[in-house]
Design an enzyme around this catalytic site. Structure first.
Site: not given
Length: 159
Positions: A42, A47-49
Site C-alpha cells: 500500500r 515499509g512501502c514508502t
C-alpha cells in the site's frame, strides 16, 4: 492453487493504469529495457514508502544499467499520483485494483491478508530472471535487482 511465476518463466503481460491515468502495457516497456517490476502492499505505509524511496534513490543507477522500475499495488490512480508526488518518485506506479496482475504473478499474501512484497527482474525478451520476496528486507529488493540488472547489461555488451 496455481504456482507463482518462477525464474525462467515468461512474465505475464498486463495493461494497467499509471499514476497519470495512462494505460501501461508491460510488453510495450520491454525490448529496449529490462524491467524491475515490484509489487508492494500500500501507498504511504512505512515499509512501502521506504521501498519506493529506496528505488527512487537508486533510479539513475537502474536507468544507467538499462532498466525501468515499475511499482504495482492495488491503490487507486489518484492515491498513486499523490504518493508519487509526495515522495518525488521518478518511476511508474500502476494501479492493480482488481488484483489481476498480482494473481497472474502468484504474489503471495503476507500473514494471509496483506498483499505481499515481491520484486521481479524481467529481461528485454520478457523472461523473469530474478525474484526476491521479503516483507521486511527492503534493501534486498533494491540490491538484488540492481545486481541482476547489471548482469543483464553485461550479457548484452558486445564482446
Amino acid at each position: 492453487m496455481a504456482r507463482g511465476i518462477q525464474t525462467g518463466d515468461s512474465a505475464p503481460d498486463f495493461t494497467l493504469p499509471s499514476q497519470t491515468g495512462e494505460p501501461v502495457r508491460l510488453s510495450d516497456r520491454l525490448g529496449e529495457h529490462s524491467v524491475v517490476l515490484y509489487f508492494y502492499p500500500r501507498d504511504e505505509t512505512r515499509g512501502c514508502t521506504a521501498e519506493a524511496c529506496a528505488f527512487r534513490d537508486s533510479y539513475e543507477v537502474f536507468a544507467e544499467a538499462g532498466a525501468e522500475v515499475i511499482g504495482v499495488s492495488s491503490d487507486s490512480v489518484d492515491k498513486h499520483a499523490g504518493f508519487a508526488n509526495h515522495h518525488k518518485l521518478p518511476f511508474t506506479l500502476l494501479s492493480d485494483q482488481g488484483g489481476a496482475a498480482r494473481k497472474s504473478y502468484g504474489v503471495p499474501a503476507a500473514l494471509g491478508v496483506l498483499p505481499g512484497r515481491v520484486t521481479y527482474v524481467i529481461d528485454r525478451a520478457g523472461t523473469v530472471r530474478h525474484i526476491f520476496s521479503s516483507m521486511l528486507n527492503i534493501g534486498g529488493h533494491i540490491d538484488d535487482a540492481l545486481t541482476v540488472v547489471r548482469k543483464l547489461q553485461d550479457e548484452r555488451a558486445p564482446q
